[in-house]
Design a protein around this motif. Structure first.
Motif, mmCIF file in Angstrom:
data_model
loop_
_atom_site.group_PDB
_atom_site.id
_atom_site.type_symbol
_atom_site.label_atom_id
_atom_site.label_comp_id
_atom_site.label_asym_id
_atom_site.label_seq_id
_atom_site.Cartn_x
_atom_site.Cartn_y
_atom_site.Cartn_z
ATOM 1 N N ARG A 32 0.786 -1.217 -0.079
ATOM 2 C CA ARG A 32 0.085 -0.012 0.149
ATOM 3 C C ARG A 32 0.704 1.380 -0.040
ATOM 4 O O ARG A 32 0.856 2.202 -0.978
ATOM 5 N N GLN A 36 1.515 3.729 -3.343
ATOM 6 C CA GLN A 36 1.106 5.283 -3.269
ATOM 7 C C GLN A 36 2.335 6.067 -3.618
ATOM 8 O O GLN A 36 2.233 6.954 -4.191
ATOM 9 N N LYS A 39 4.298 4.248 -6.835
ATOM 10 C CA LYS A 39 3.388 3.960 -7.917
ATOM 11 C C LYS A 39 4.033 2.314 -8.292
ATOM 12 O O LYS A 39 4.070 1.897 -9.625
#
Length: 147
Positions: A32, A36, A39
């Protein structure tokens, strides 16, 4: 580096920095955060985790789902070892100038600056016979002509 002498890639450093910051992280958290921030796909993150485990930088709790990863080396030790290896691979004559340039370009806290000043004062007082210059150590010094 006591646990491992293998170097980390820039991408591996990004993974380790997150784990050092959190103290531990699950694969889900890493996917995660790195998704973020950079990428990166889940497969990229998993590949980096596997590489770091193979190199000995990460340990896991053995769970089959949501593994919890912990660093096997403290962040300051990894950073110091990496910097030391880099400096040791440079021409001895150029190390001082390189350190000056790096320090000039690096954000430092007031405490860091005070500590560096004290370290240099101590180094100077304990090494009053330090050479005026450091000789190049790139070539053998036993008088061979390489031209």
């Amino acid at each position: 580096m006591k646990t491992n002498e293998k170097t980390m890639t820039a991408s591996e450093w990004k993974v380790m920095r997150i784990i050092w910051t959190l103290g531990e992280a699950t694969s889900r958290q890493l996917i995660r955060i790195l998704g973020q921030k950079n990428k990166w796909s889940p497969s990229t993150v998993k590949t980096l985790i596997t590489r770091l485990q193979t190199k000995g930088y990460l340990a896991d709790n053995g769970a089959t789902r949501d593994r919890l990863f912990t660093p096997t080396i403290p962040e300051i030790e990894a950073m110091t070892t990496t910097l030391t290896h880099t400096v040791q691979s440079m021409c001895a004559m150029c190390v001082g100038r390189s350190l000056i340039a790096v320090i000039d370009d690096t954000p430092l806290s007031q405490q860091d600056i005070t500590n560096l000043q004290q370290l240099l004062r101590d180094k100077q007082s304990h090494a009053p016979h330090a050479p005026q210059s450091i000789a190049c150590d790139c070539m053998p010094t036993h008088g061979e002509d390489f031209k």
